[in-house]
Each structure stands twice: as C-alpha cells, then as structure tokens.
Design an enzyme around this catalytic site. Structure first.
Site, PDB file in Angstrom:
ATOM      1  N   CYS A  60       0.824  -1.030   0.013  1.00 14.50           N
ATOM      2  CA  CYS A  60      -0.089   0.037   0.021  1.00 14.50           C
ATOM      3  C   CYS A  60       0.887   1.147  -0.108  1.00 14.50           C
ATOM      4  O   CYS A  60       2.173   1.173  -0.185  1.00 14.50           O
ATOM      5  CB  CYS A  60      -0.951  -0.050   1.174  1.00 14.50           C
ATOM      6  SG  CYS A  60      -2.014  -1.492   1.220  1.00 14.50           S
ATOM      7  N   ARG A  66      -4.693   1.377  -0.598  1.00 13.68           N
ATOM      8  CA  ARG A  66      -4.956  -0.107  -0.255  1.00 13.68           C
ATOM      9  C   ARG A  66      -4.585  -0.694  -1.613  1.00 13.68           C
ATOM     10  O   ARG A  66      -5.621  -0.512  -2.522  1.00 13.68           O
ATOM     11  CB  ARG A  66      -5.940  -0.346   0.416  1.00 13.68           C
ATOM     12  CG  ARG A  66      -5.977  -1.906   0.814  1.00 13.68           C
ATOM     13  CD  ARG A  66      -7.283  -2.512   1.334  1.00 13.68           C
ATOM     14  NE  ARG A  66      -7.089  -3.880   1.849  1.00 13.68           N
ATOM     15  CZ  ARG A  66      -8.158  -4.901   1.976  1.00 13.68           C
ATOM     16  NH1 ARG A  66      -9.235  -4.191   2.238  1.00 13.68           N
ATOM     17  NH2 ARG A  66      -7.813  -5.971   2.025  1.00 13.68           N
ATOM     18  N   LEU A  67      -3.731  -1.568  -1.705  1.00 19.31           N
ATOM     19  CA  LEU A  67      -3.910  -2.786  -2.589  1.00 19.31           C
ATOM     20  C   LEU A  67      -4.100  -4.004  -1.925  1.00 19.31           C
ATOM     21  O   LEU A  67      -3.408  -4.505  -1.316  1.00 19.31           O
ATOM     22  CB  LEU A  67      -2.165  -2.729  -3.293  1.00 19.31           C
ATOM     23  CG  LEU A  67      -2.116  -3.868  -4.434  1.00 19.31           C
ATOM     24  CD1 LEU A  67      -2.936  -3.516  -5.533  1.00 19.31           C
ATOM     25  CD2 LEU A  67      -0.669  -3.903  -4.783  1.00 19.31           C
ATOM     26  N   ASN A 110       1.918  -0.757   5.286  1.00 18.75           N
ATOM     27  CA  ASN A 110       2.499  -0.778   4.094  1.00 18.75           C
ATOM     28  C   ASN A 110       3.359  -2.223   3.870  1.00 18.75           C
ATOM     29  O   ASN A 110       4.437  -2.134   4.824  1.00 18.75           O
ATOM     30  CB  ASN A 110       3.310   0.089   3.179  1.00 18.75           C
ATOM     31  CG  ASN A 110       3.917  -0.025   2.072  1.00 18.75           C
ATOM     32  OD1 ASN A 110       3.416  -1.047   1.155  1.00 18.75           O
ATOM     33  ND2 ASN A 110       5.005   0.599   1.561  1.00 18.75           N
ATOM     34  N   GLY A 111       2.951  -3.178   3.222  1.00 18.35           N
ATOM     35  CA  GLY A 111       3.798  -4.265   3.262  1.00 18.35           C
ATOM     36  C   GLY A 111       3.080  -5.773   3.361  1.00 18.35           C
ATOM     37  O   GLY A 111       2.028  -5.699   3.226  1.00 18.35           O
ATOM     38  N   ASP A 142      -3.400  -9.206   7.745  1.00 15.83           N
ATOM     39  CA  ASP A 142      -1.983  -9.266   8.791  1.00 15.83           C
ATOM     40  C   ASP A 142      -1.846  -7.881   9.340  1.00 15.83           C
ATOM     41  O   ASP A 142      -1.099  -7.648  10.273  1.00 15.83           O
ATOM     42  CB  ASP A 142      -0.904  -9.429   7.572  1.00 15.83           C
ATOM     43  CG  ASP A 142      -1.035  -8.630   6.389  1.00 15.83           C
ATOM     44  OD1 ASP A 142      -1.840  -7.943   6.082  1.00 15.83           O
ATOM     45  OD2 ASP A 142       0.295  -8.367   6.071  1.00 15.83           O
ATOM     46  N   SER A 198      10.745 -11.631  -7.178  1.00 16.07           N
ATOM     47  CA  SER A 198      11.728 -11.048  -8.005  1.00 16.07           C
ATOM     48  C   SER A 198      13.057 -11.592  -7.358  1.00 16.07           C
ATOM     49  O   SER A 198      13.111 -11.743  -6.223  1.00 16.07           O
ATOM     50  CB  SER A 198      11.696  -9.696  -7.991  1.00 16.07           C
ATOM     51  OG  SER A 198      12.940  -9.182  -8.983  1.00 16.07           O
ATOM     52  N   GLY A 199      14.176 -11.608  -8.194  1.00 11.33           N
ATOM     53  CA  GLY A 199      15.165 -12.355  -7.715  1.00 11.33           C
ATOM     54  C   GLY A 199      16.580 -11.246  -6.931  1.00 11.33           C
ATOM     55  O   GLY A 199      17.571 -11.553  -6.846  1.00 11.33           O
TER      56      GLY A 199
END
Length: 606
Positions: free
Chosen positions: A2, A49-50, A73-74, A98, A371-372
């Site tokens: 977010c 918010r996402l 956020n996270g 969460d 992602s790496g």
C-alpha cells in the site's frame, strides 16, 4: 502492499484531511483498490490500499483497535502463526488481515513486536494512551518510509512525492546526499536523501515521535557475519551441508511469499540464475501453471537487449504460463518521463525503465510477483567482490583507511577529488561518503573483510539501489514485488557461511549448487550480466540529445550543481573510458538523471 502517510503537530496545529488528501493522491498508484483517512486533533493518518490479504472491507485502513490507529504498507509473512499465538494469549480478531495482527502484536508486546515479524513492512501506529506516534521499517528496508520536519510538526509517507505535495518542505539539495548520490551510483544511505527537507527511516529501526516534538530512534536488528561455533549441533560442517541448509531456508522463503496472499503470485523472469531458481523452487514445491513475465529491448552493436533465449529455456523446462514483451528504443524515451516521475529518489539503474514498463504489463494479469533482487549481494555474485576480498585479505578489520583502500577502487563512481572538480563550490563538503563507508566497513560482528563488504551491501547499498528501484517501479502500477533472497532468516544464515563458498566459480557458488539439476545448465553456467538496457548505457542519438538538453537547460544552470567545464568534457565524449564508473555506469547518465529527477519532481517544470 500500500501507500501510507500522516502528520503530527506539537505547536497547537490540528491535523486536517485537506492536507492528507494531496498526499494520498500522490500515493494512489501504490494502492488503487481503496483509501481512507483518520484524524484526531493534532494527528492524522492516511492510507491507499492494494488488496492482497483479506480482500474484504475487514482489511480497510486506517485500522482502529480501541486506542490504537494503524496504517501499514507491506506483508507480514508469518501473520497466521502470530495470529494463533495471539489468540492463545486472549486476543480476538475481527478480520483475516495481517494488518490486524500488527495491532494486536503491538498491544501485546509493545514495539518489541517488530522483532517477531517476518516480512517487509513500514507502518505507523498512533497510541492514544501513551500519546505517541510510532513508526517502523523492516530489517532489509524493502518498504520505504520517508519523513519531513515541517513547521511545528512532522509528516511521513511512502514516497517523496507525497511529502512534497503541500509545498512547505525544504527542497534545496542536500550536499551530503549529493556526495553519496554521485559516489555510490545513486545510493544515499538513510537518513539522508537528495533533499535537505526529506529524511528516511533507516532499515531495521523504529522511531517514536512525541507530542512535544521529541524524536527517538532505536535499531532493533543488527546483522552479524561471523562463522558459527562448530560445536553447535545445528551448524553445517561440510560444503554440502551448507548448500543443503541454505536450500531449505530458500525454499521456506519462497513458500512464505507464495502462500501469504489471497491472490495469484507470478514471477519476474529475467533469464538469469536468480529468477530462474525461484521458478524452479516453485515447481519443486508442486506449483503448477506458474505465471512468468519477461521483458527485452533493442540490441546495441556492443550488447544484446534481451535475455529471451535464456528465459525461454526456463519456460520450456517448467512449462510456465509465460508472457514476454519486446520494447523498441522508440518507446523508451517517451516513457522515461513516467518512470522518473515514479521515483521517490533519483535512481540511475539502467533497468528502472525496464521494470516500469514490465510492471505495466504484468499488473494486468497479477497483483503479486516474486523477483530475484538481493541474490548477488547476499551470495557474492558481482565481479568486484573477489577483487575486494583479495585486496582486504590481510588488513586489520578495525583499520578504516585500509578498509577503504580495499573497497573504493572497485566500487566508488569517482574519487572525492573528482567529485570536487565536477560539483560547484557552493555544494562542497568533505569526503562524507568515505567517512560513512569506512565506519560501516569496520563495525564489529564480522570475521573477514568480505563479510564486512557483503554486510554493508545487503543492509545499506542495495536498499537504495535495486530494492528501492523495484518497489517504486512495480508499485507505480499497483503491483507488489516480493524478494525471497532478502528473507532475513535466509540472509542471516548466508552471512554465517564461509567466504570460500561464496566466491568459488566466480561467485554465487551455493546458489549454483542448489540450482544444478533443477535449472537448465545453460542458465547456471552463463557469465554474470547486468539487465540489458543498451540505450541508456551507450549514450547516443536522441538519448544523448535528451541528456544534453536537460543538463544545459536554464533550470540546470540556475541550480548550478555541475561545473560547466567538467560537464562539457562529459558531453564531448560520453563513451570515453574515463566517463564510465568502476562498475561500468555512464557518468553522463548519472548527471542527467539527477537533474531530470529534480526538474520533474521538485521544480515540476517537465
């Protein structure tokens, strides 16, 4: 995932929604699904918010729990286990998010709760009982958290643009930030930024803002890089035992990032070892129809612009649900404006535009990707690590000058003397970057110089280079990027592994051993290459003209960052050997990107 923001005042001012709304508008792309504000007297919180965990209104923020208000956020990957533990302690939950776990954990353990969280996070809690605003950032700095002192108070946000929305923040260039920017290829370690009036909370720290204006910070996590005692039963004793232990830890890191979501999770597949290994581990875990995404660009005479030939091998091996996108150079320059506008700070990484354009496409299919990023830094994948290890083999780990002499030649973009010659006198400072790096390289808790180097890179340098870049470019399209190689438990284990296991076979030996038999050999045995973006490395044609126009514009001349004679030498021959940095970055691009970012995000003239 977010965007968060807020404000607190101690001079009698009241927080207002009218100040929060422009900040939230600058955060909307980070959280396109929902938004909210909460204001009480001198404190205000805002959230975009996402929706990824608990897609119902139960995950709405700001979230209230009696005298506590939270914006977050996270993602807390172990939130389900923590929820069970908190329920056993008597806490009741109204949602499956969460976010609520953070609130209950704070109620139970205070700010010590951050040590129990596994994941990436930046959050703010207003505690009405104790009259304190509490801010925290995850150990690895994966989630950003900026703050700005303003008259009578402090504001905070997930990006710089939100803090600049009101126009009352000092936007003059910070000479310390400028020294870091042009010495560490755009890395400005927290708390500094390129702007005097904007600061960022250090990774692994929490901060308290009291109503009287006092600010207190505490570091809650410190990474050690030392060999464990061999008499401990859990300590790996052999090379294979180390490989097996890290393999298990990496599998767990990938699994956590896959399962902590109520939406599908894809993978950004570059064709390199790191992202290919993530796909292999997902396949190994029984995941079917893995969604993978790749991007490529036009070739230059000296360099290929895509790695499709390698990513295709991974797609074929694991039969992934794959999409690839080829971008022409004609499309890059017009979109560069958008990518720079999405940068919280000026970032010179050539792959920023690549991640921006890839994220635009990927966000149409999924909300979460792995992602790496971090694998090279954690496992010793870059060519300069071996050179540094050799140069620092016999040095005293407490001798700052020796440490710098073993580090600077292989990493700094320019010497302090060159920086002074490039930058105009009104911005001159002493060699603050050497001071900072020297202190960090001689901190206790490391057995070898390579330990010191990798720890500095993992805890500081990558935070403000690939990690921030990926966060900014993906979140510009409401796409959450998860980075399993930066799982803090995996990092702690890898940092305790012997040096030689990191540098064998040109670096990343442990990951190569884990991948052998799982990932195609052509991926494992290929030379290490940077993300191909030829147009921004070999500065020619319209890209050159664009950079020249930016650096010679009236705005650039009025700002007066660069010495005109030194700048002209760059413009005369940008591809001269001396105009590339030690790690092969274009010094002309470094200068142009900085000025471009300032005009785009501070002056707002472009």
């Amino acid at each position: 995932m977010c965007g968060i923001c807020g404000e607190i005042y101690w001079d009698g001012q009241l927080a207002t929604e009218s100040r929060l709304k422009p900040m939230l508008a600058a955060l909307e792309k980070r959280g396109p699904d929902d938004g909210g504000t909460w204001v009480q007297d001198h404190v205000g919180l805002g959230h975009r918010r996402l929706s990824i965990i608990d897609l119902t209104d139960g995950g709405h923020q700001p979230m209230r729990d009696q005298a506590l208000s939270l914006v977050f956020n996270g993602c807390i990957y172990n939130y389900q286990a923590l929820k069970i533990e908190l329920q056993e302690l008597g806490h009741e939950f109204a949602s499956h998010s969460d976010t609520e776990v953070i609130l209950k954990a704070y109620r139970q353990w205070g700010m010590d709760c951050v040590s129990r969280f596994e994941g990436m996070f930046a959050f703010a809690i207003w505690d009405d009982d104790n009259h304190q605003l509490l801010l925290a950032r995850d150990r690895m700095g994966i989630k950003p958290l900026y703050y700005a002192p303003v008259k009578g108070g402090v504001r905070f946000a997930s990006n710089t643009q939100a803090l600049l929305a009101e126009g009352d923040v000092d936007t003059s260039v910070d000479p310390i930030g400028l020294h870091h920017q042009l010495t560490l290829h755009a890395v400005i370690p927290a708390p500094h930024t390129i702007l005097k009036g904007v600061r960022k909370l250090e990774p692994g720290h929490w901060m308290i803002v009291n109503p009287d204006g006092q600010i207190f910070k505490k570091r809650y996590w410190f990474l050690e890089a030392q060999r464990p005692a061999l008499n401990e039963e859990s300590t790996p004793k052999t090379q294979q035992a180390w490989v097996d232990a890290i393999h298990e830890s990496l599998k767990d890191a990938v699994h956590k990032r896959l399962t902590a979501a109520d939406v599908p999770v894809g993978v950004l597949l570059s064709g390199g070892l790191d992202s290919s290994l993530i796909v292999g581990l997902l396949h190994e875990a029984g995941v079917e129809n893995i969604k993978t995404f790749s991007i490529g660009f036009e070739d230059a005479p000296e360099e290929k612009g895509s790695e499709f030939e390698f990513s295709d091998k991974v797609v074929e091996r694991f039969n992934t649900d794959h999409k690839q996108y080829l971008i022409s150079n004609d499309d890059v320059l017009p979109r560069l404006h958008e990518a720079v506008e999405a940068m919280s700070e000026p970032m010179v990484g050539q792959d920023a535009i690549a991640f921006y354009l890839l994220s635009e496409q990927v966000a149409q299919d999924v909300k979460v990707v792995m992602s790496g990023q971090g694998a090279d830094e954690v496992f010793g994948g870059y060519f300069w690590y071996g050179k540094m290890a050799e140069a620092g083999r016999q040095i005293d780990l407490q001798d700052m000058e020796s440490a710098l002499n073993a580090f600077r030649p292989f990493y700094f973009d320019r010497s302090h003397e060159e920086w002074l010659s490039v930058i105009n006198p009104q911005y001159h400072v002493h060699d603050v970057t050497s001071d900072y790096v020297g202190h960090r390289l001689t901190e206790p808790g490391a057995d070898t110089f390579l330990d010191q180097v990798l720890r500095l890179d993992v805890t500081t340098l990558i935070v403000d280079d690939p990690v921030k870049r990926v966060d900014n470019m993906t979140m510009a399209w409401g796409l959450e990027a998860r980075v399993p190689f930066l799982d803090h438990k995996l990092v702690e284990l890898a940092m305790s592994a012997p040096d030689e296991l990191k540098l064998i076979d040109g670096g990343k030996f442990i990951l190569k051993e884990i991948a052998r038999g799982l990932v195609p050999d052509e991926i494992i045995d290929r030379p290490k290459v940077a993300f191909p973006m030829p147009a921004l490395k070999y500065v020619r044609g319209e890209f050159y003209e664009f950079m020249k126009k930016i650096l010679t514009s009236p705005q650039a001349k009025a700002r007066g960052l660069f010495n005109e004679q030194a700048l002209q030498k760059l413009l005369d021959d940008p591809e001269a050997p001396e105009n590339f940095t030690a790690i092969q970055g274009s010094k002309l691009w470094h200068a142009a990107l900085l000025e471009f970012w300032l005009q785009k995000n501070v002056d707002k003239t472009l």
